[in-house]
Design a protein around this motif. Sequence first.
Motif, mmCIF file in Angstrom:
data_model
loop_
_atom_site.group_PDB
_atom_site.id
_atom_site.type_symbol
_atom_site.label_atom_id
_atom_site.label_comp_id
_atom_site.label_asym_id
_atom_site.label_seq_id
_atom_site.Cartn_x
_atom_site.Cartn_y
_atom_site.Cartn_z
ATOM 1 N N ASP A 157 -0.716 -11.475 0.378
ATOM 2 C CA ASP A 157 0.538 -11.900 0.975
ATOM 3 C C ASP A 157 0.180 -12.798 2.154
ATOM 4 N N GLU A 188 2.668 -18.759 0.121
ATOM 5 C CA GLU A 188 3.231 -17.444 0.444
ATOM 6 C C GLU A 188 2.417 -16.330 -0.200
ATOM 7 N N ALA A 189 1.790 -16.635 -1.313
ATOM 8 C CA ALA A 189 1.034 -15.621 -2.057
ATOM 9 C C ALA A 189 -0.067 -16.287 -2.862
ATOM 10 N N ASP A 191 10.001 -13.209 -7.145
ATOM 11 C CA ASP A 191 9.279 -13.020 -5.891
ATOM 12 C C ASP A 191 7.987 -13.841 -5.927
ATOM 13 N N ARG A 237 2.311 -14.695 3.916
ATOM 14 C CA ARG A 237 3.404 -14.930 4.854
ATOM 15 C C ARG A 237 3.077 -14.208 6.145
ATOM 16 N N LEU A 297 5.282 -13.178 -4.620
ATOM 17 C CA LEU A 297 4.142 -12.270 -4.838
ATOM 18 C C LEU A 297 3.946 -11.987 -6.337
ATOM 19 N N ARG A 344 -3.713 -8.285 2.624
ATOM 20 C CA ARG A 344 -3.714 -9.374 3.592
ATOM 21 C C ARG A 344 -5.031 -10.135 3.445
ATOM 22 N N ARG A 348 -0.670 -5.417 -2.910
ATOM 23 C CA ARG A 348 -0.560 -6.429 -1.876
ATOM 24 C C ARG A 348 -1.684 -6.242 -0.861
#
Length: 338
Positions: A335, A33-34, A139, A337, A141, A312, A310
Amino acid sequence: MKAAVVKAFDQPLVIEERPVREPGPGQVLIRLEASGLCGTDVRLVRGDWPVRPDPPYVPGHEGAGVVIRTGADVTDRRAGERVAVGWLGWACGACRYCLTGQETLCPRQRNTSLGTDGLHAEYAVAEAAFCVPVPADLDPLDAAPLACAGVTAHRAVRTAGVRTGDLVAVVGIGGDGHLAVQYAEVAGGTIIAVDVDDDKLEVARDLGAAHTVNARRSDPVRYLRELGGAHAAIVAAPDARAAEQAYESLRPGGRLTLVALPHDDTMTVPILRTALRGISVRGAGAGSRADVADVFALHAAGRATLIRHRYRLPDVNDAIGELGAGRAIGRVVFDLRS
Ligand SMILES: [Zn+2]
Ligand SMILES: [Zn+2]
């Protein structure tokens, strides 16, 4: 799955489609997820590290995600569980270091992304025993960077032997340093944050530093000596001169802890003063699984905050550029997800 791949040192990473591996005995397959970006990654992808993994490979060694499948003989992890993976990918469990709670010193250890694909990808295979459960209220992240930056800062504060009432200099308020400020504060220290960037110093003050010094404008050694000298100094700036300044700012009996890894790997330590003033110089690398669990508990309880940016995965090269130039405040995290 998509993965960020190093094709050659000093060339931009490429986002590629790669097959998802199956977990072998003792391993788990994780849907990530991260994945946090570490200063070590930046050096590794540039081939500027004592060990140079053979390209093509996937970097990344601080991740969090959900276990999708377990391999044979896995009893301690199950599908659906959220776990984190850090730099310590495996240790032998049988050597003197492993048996005395020092698994990060295991001579047979394997490190995530060295010799095996790392975590800047949608899926990864990891050793089940070296995955640490992520608390429900943390979290992913946050969990991902904490599995490396967090444990490194935590280990540094413990290595520095911070006690209540100690004056603690934290030099370099980056990914590790901004966490070290908070952990040293939780441990009872009074924190003096040193950096060359006013924005980072402001962050340090928000996070609990009692004093801040911009080393570009004023002399941190003089500043700290006027306060009586630091009981402990943690050097989280990748700069050998900053480490020498931190040494000079210690009081008798003071403890210097080295964390960041400068390109110029050598500092000067005066032997006579070290001996007569009872100074100690210590090193703190990555942390153990127990350190990861301790750091997760601290953050889950709201005792410390990770500052993160954050990104991508397709922006991996921008992220490496920002971190490599020292512009990122806090930690860069992908991130993953969809
Ligand atoms: Zn790292
Ligand atoms: Zn071992």
